[in-house]
Motif scaffolding. Structure first.
Motif, PDB file in Angstrom:
ATOM      1  N   LEU A  13      67.891 -29.917  -5.213  1.00  0.00           N
ATOM      2  CA  LEU A  13      68.745 -29.429  -6.290  1.00  0.00           C
ATOM      3  C   LEU A  13      67.900 -28.656  -7.288  1.00  0.00           C
ATOM      4  N   ASP A  14      68.050 -27.343  -7.304  1.00  0.00           N
ATOM      5  CA  ASP A  14      67.371 -26.489  -8.266  1.00  0.00           C
ATOM      6  C   ASP A  14      65.891 -26.828  -8.381  1.00  0.00           C
ATOM      7  N   PRO A  15      65.053 -26.664  -7.346  1.00  0.00           N
ATOM      8  CA  PRO A  15      63.635 -26.985  -7.481  1.00  0.00           C
ATOM      9  C   PRO A  15      62.992 -26.192  -8.613  1.00  0.00           C
ATOM     10  N   TRP A  16      62.108 -26.870  -9.329  1.00  0.00           N
ATOM     11  CA  TRP A  16      61.499 -26.363 -10.565  1.00  0.00           C
ATOM     12  C   TRP A  16      60.249 -25.553 -10.250  1.00  0.00           C
ATOM     13  N   PRO A  17      60.154 -24.314 -10.723  1.00  0.00           N
ATOM     14  CA  PRO A  17      58.947 -23.514 -10.492  1.00  0.00           C
ATOM     15  C   PRO A  17      57.770 -24.111 -11.272  1.00  0.00           C
ATOM     16  N   ALA A  18      56.796 -24.632 -10.570  1.00  0.00           N
ATOM     17  CA  ALA A  18      55.650 -25.253 -11.227  1.00  0.00           C
ATOM     18  C   ALA A  18      54.767 -24.178 -11.853  1.00  0.00           C
ATOM     19  N   PRO A  19      54.359 -24.351 -13.116  1.00  0.00           N
ATOM     20  CA  PRO A  19      53.501 -23.356 -13.759  1.00  0.00           C
ATOM     21  C   PRO A  19      52.181 -23.183 -13.018  1.00  0.00           C
ATOM     22  N   ARG A  20      51.808 -21.926 -12.821  1.00  0.00           N
ATOM     23  CA  ARG A  20      50.539 -21.566 -12.171  1.00  0.00           C
ATOM     24  C   ARG A  20      49.512 -21.255 -13.252  1.00  0.00           C
ATOM     25  N   VAL A  21      48.349 -21.876 -13.168  1.00  0.00           N
ATOM     26  CA  VAL A  21      47.294 -21.660 -14.157  1.00  0.00           C
ATOM     27  C   VAL A  21      46.389 -20.542 -13.650  1.00  0.00           C
ATOM     28  N   LEU A  22      46.207 -19.499 -14.461  1.00  0.00           N
ATOM     29  CA  LEU A  22      45.462 -18.322 -14.047  1.00  0.00           C
ATOM     30  C   LEU A  22      44.112 -18.201 -14.731  1.00  0.00           C
ATOM     31  N   ALA A  23      43.790 -19.102 -15.644  1.00  0.00           N
ATOM     32  CA  ALA A  23      42.514 -19.064 -16.358  1.00  0.00           C
ATOM     33  C   ALA A  23      42.152 -20.489 -16.745  1.00  0.00           C
ATOM     34  N   PRO A  24      40.893 -20.756 -17.040  1.00  0.00           N
ATOM     35  CA  PRO A  24      40.510 -22.106 -17.459  1.00  0.00           C
ATOM     36  C   PRO A  24      41.289 -22.555 -18.688  1.00  0.00           C
ATOM     37  N   VAL A  25      41.793 -23.759 -18.660  1.00  0.00           N
ATOM     38  CA  VAL A  25      42.543 -24.298 -19.789  1.00  0.00           C
ATOM     39  C   VAL A  25      41.579 -24.901 -20.810  1.00  0.00           C
ATOM     40  N   ASP A  26      42.047 -25.017 -22.030  1.00  0.00           N
ATOM     41  CA  ASP A  26      41.308 -25.719 -23.085  1.00  0.00           C
ATOM     42  C   ASP A  26      42.351 -26.354 -23.994  1.00  0.00           C
ATOM     43  N   VAL A  27      42.757 -27.579 -23.653  1.00  0.00           N
ATOM     44  CA  VAL A  27      43.857 -28.229 -24.366  1.00  0.00           C
ATOM     45  C   VAL A  27      43.507 -29.671 -24.703  1.00  0.00           C
ATOM     46  N   THR A  28      44.154 -30.174 -25.744  1.00  0.00           N
ATOM     47  CA  THR A  28      44.082 -31.576 -26.138  1.00  0.00           C
ATOM     48  C   THR A  28      45.498 -32.124 -26.169  1.00  0.00           C
ATOM     49  N   VAL A  29      45.711 -33.282 -25.550  1.00  0.00           N
ATOM     50  CA  VAL A  29      47.064 -33.830 -25.439  1.00  0.00           C
ATOM     51  C   VAL A  29      47.097 -35.271 -25.944  1.00  0.00           C
ATOM     52  N   SER A  30      48.245 -35.645 -26.492  1.00  0.00           N
ATOM     53  CA  SER A  30      48.554 -37.034 -26.819  1.00  0.00           C
ATOM     54  C   SER A  30      49.664 -37.474 -25.879  1.00  0.00           C
ATOM     55  N   LEU A  31      49.436 -38.533 -25.147  1.00  0.00           N
ATOM     56  CA  LEU A  31      50.371 -38.960 -24.120  1.00  0.00           C
ATOM     57  C   LEU A  31      51.206 -40.148 -24.566  1.00  0.00           C
ATOM     58  N   PRO A  32      52.401 -40.302 -24.002  1.00  0.00           N
ATOM     59  CA  PRO A  32      53.230 -41.484 -24.302  1.00  0.00           C
ATOM     60  C   PRO A  32      52.534 -42.769 -23.868  1.00  0.00           C
ATOM     61  N   GLY A  33      53.060 -43.885 -24.346  1.00  0.00           N
ATOM     62  CA  GLY A  33      52.454 -45.183 -24.091  1.00  0.00           C
ATOM     63  C   GLY A  33      52.598 -45.652 -22.658  1.00  0.00           C
ATOM     64  N   SER A  34      51.858 -46.699 -22.357  1.00  0.00           N
ATOM     65  CA  SER A  34      51.818 -47.272 -21.011  1.00  0.00           C
ATOM     66  C   SER A  34      53.115 -48.017 -20.691  1.00  0.00           C
ATOM     67  N   LYS A  35      53.694 -47.685 -19.545  1.00  0.00           N
ATOM     68  CA  LYS A  35      54.867 -48.409 -19.073  1.00  0.00           C
ATOM     69  C   LYS A  35      54.522 -49.848 -18.728  1.00  0.00           C
ATOM     70  N   SER A  36      53.373 -50.037 -18.064  1.00  0.00           N
ATOM     71  CA  SER A  36      52.976 -51.382 -17.647  1.00  0.00           C
ATOM     72  C   SER A  36      52.791 -52.303 -18.849  1.00  0.00           C
ATOM     73  N   LEU A  37      52.138 -51.803 -19.889  1.00  0.00           N
ATOM     74  CA  LEU A  37      51.933 -52.605 -21.092  1.00  0.00           C
ATOM     75  C   LEU A  37      53.238 -52.828 -21.834  1.00  0.00           C
ATOM     76  N   THR A  38      54.051 -51.777 -21.965  1.00  0.00           N
ATOM     77  CA  THR A  38      55.307 -51.890 -22.704  1.00  0.00           C
ATOM     78  C   THR A  38      56.221 -52.933 -22.073  1.00  0.00           C
ATOM     79  N   ASN A  39      56.411 -52.879 -20.761  1.00  0.00           N
ATOM     80  CA  ASN A  39      57.359 -53.799 -20.119  1.00  0.00           C
ATOM     81  C   ASN A  39      56.851 -55.236 -20.106  1.00  0.00           C
ATOM     82  N   ARG A  40      55.557 -55.427 -19.982  1.00  0.00           N
ATOM     83  CA  ARG A  40      55.028 -56.787 -20.084  1.00  0.00           C
ATOM     84  C   ARG A  40      55.207 -57.329 -21.507  1.00  0.00           C
TER      85      ARG A  40
END
Length: 433
Positions: A13-40
């Motif tokens: 169903l409507d496959p999503w075009p995955a972004p293609r990286v054409l140059a070296p990235v330089d990013v900083t990310v903050s990720l959501p919390g752990s599912k394993s820790l949250t559910n326990r």
């Protein structure tokens, strides 16, 4: 050996075009919390002596299903803010629990439901009816709990308000969650619980270590002095007040961006001590040729000019296998990933699925009983199917970052542990696509 014939059919169903990286990235990310820790944390809070707070809880399908399950059986879980509050209640009602595709709900909640005086019916998504839970149900029956139906969803737990507890033997060779499920509820059983494993080695041991550490943090006495035996003493469970770590397994595709682009990615708030399996990414990526450093800013991975293949036993960190397999398909030398037969029983048969999807894109993959052999070969565009499995979607977007024309079917399955993953992923790379 299990193969493609074990996988459920998937509609594209409507496959999503995955972004293609054409140059070296330089990013900083903050990720959501752990599912394993949250559910326990949510489950322990529901059987604690008083109100609890789970700070920076992950808001995803799996965690909302856990909150819904605990609310259904009698607790009160307020998920309206970033910090979720949990108030224990009387487990004195009949209820229906929707497990969705959450293995933690299907396996962790029945031992708590056994403390109810009601009939608690469990069911979930179609894919979930193929995932193993029989060892948990057999253990509960051995402890005196009546459970209708067989050893798969759907089933009903008929509680009597208390569980005698005591010794029980399980074969947890297919999932460490069989052990964690019994340990998490064990302090509320009259005699506690003494769980002994018999069978092939237990996979994903860091998850059991996580369970034990969290129990001890709530004042529960757990004896782990004997191999393949975990004893939880009866007693109180102190209220929970816990800040959830970032989900380190969800970091895999982001760190892979550095690996495949030769760039740099920093994941903020990477803990210096953790029981999360995702922490193994540090060594795995270093083995593949990346430069890895941990500082007060977080974990930074810098990618090499080309990736090395690896020979790895991923038995304890099987959830990382899809992302690592994708990187191996992009490496310059062969790889062999073993010790992961148990991931055939995850959201899908991940070994068969990875072999099928990577081969369809041109990779040379040999499916082993307990792993994969991957030989470098030119890859081409195409649809990467996910089989309703969020980790398969992660593998697809990693391939898509390095190969033109990759479209990921049902990328929305990533909402299981990472809401709005696709838009977050695309938003990192506005100038690179």
């Amino acid at each position: 050996m299990s193969g493609l014939d074990t996988l459920l059919p998937v509609t594209i169903l409507d496959p999503w075009p995955a972004p293609r990286v054409l140059a070296p990235v330089d990013v900083t990310v903050s990720l959501p919390g752990s599912k394993s820790l949250t559910n326990r944390a949510l489950l322990l809070a529901a059987i604690a002596d008083g109100p609890s707070v789970v700070r920076r809880a992950l808001r995803s399908r799996d965690t909302l299903l856990m909150a819904g399950a605990l609310t259904a059986i009698g607790a009160t879980v307020d998920t309206s803010g970033d910090d979720w509050t949990v108030t224990p209640g009387a487990f004195d009602r009949d209820a229906a629990v929707d497990c969705g595709l959450a293995g933690t709900v299907m396996r962790f909640v029945p031992p708590v439901a056994a403390l109810s005086t009601g009939a608690i019916a469990f069911d979930g998504d179609e894919h979930m009816r193929n995932r193993p839970v029989g060892e948990v149900l057999a253990a509960l029956r051995a402890l005196g709990i009546e459970i209708s139906a067989g050893d798969r969803l759907p089933f009903t737990v008929h509680g009597t308000g208390s569980v005698p507890g005591g010794e029980v033997t399980v074969d947890a060779s297919k999932s460490s969650q069989f052990i964690s499920a019994l340990l998490l509820a064990g302090a509320r059983y009259e005699k506690g619980v003494d769980v002994r494993h018999v069978g092939a080695p237990v996979p994903s041991l860091p998850h059991i270590e996580m369970t034990v550490e969290m129990l001890r943090a709530q004042g529960v006495a757990v004896d782990t002095s004997e191999a393949d035996r975990w004893t939880v003493a009866p007693g109180r469970v102190a209220p929970v007040d816990l800040a959830i770590e970032p989900d380190l397994s969800n970091a895999a595709p982001f760190l892979a961006l550095a690996a495949v682009s030769g760039g740099s990615v920093t994941v903020r708030d990477w803990p210096r001590h953790t029981t999360q399996a995702g922490d193994a990414l540090r060594q795995i990526l270093a083995d593949m040729g990346c430069t890895v450093s941990l500082s007060h800013d977080g974990l930074t991975v810098e990618g090499p000019e080309s990736l090395n293949g690896v020979e790895l036993d991923l038995h304890d960190v099987g959830e990382l296998a899809p992302a690592i397999a994708a990187l191996c398909a992009l490496a310059t030398t062969p790889s062999r990933l073993v010790g992961i037969e148990h991931i055939r029983g995850h959201e899908t048969d991940r070994l068969a699925a990875l072999a099928t999807e990577l081969t369809a894109l041109g990779a040379q993959v040999t499916e082993l009983q307990d792993g994969l052999e991957i030989t470098p070969a030119p890859l081409h565009g195409g649809v990467f199917h996910t089989y309703a499995d969020h980790r398969m979607a992660h593998a697809g977007v990693i391939i898509g970052a390095a190969v033109d024309g990759i479209r990921v079917e049902n990328v929305g399955t990533t909402s299981k542990t990472f809401p709005d993953f696709a838009s977050f992923w695309s938003g990192l790379l506005p100038g690179e696509l």
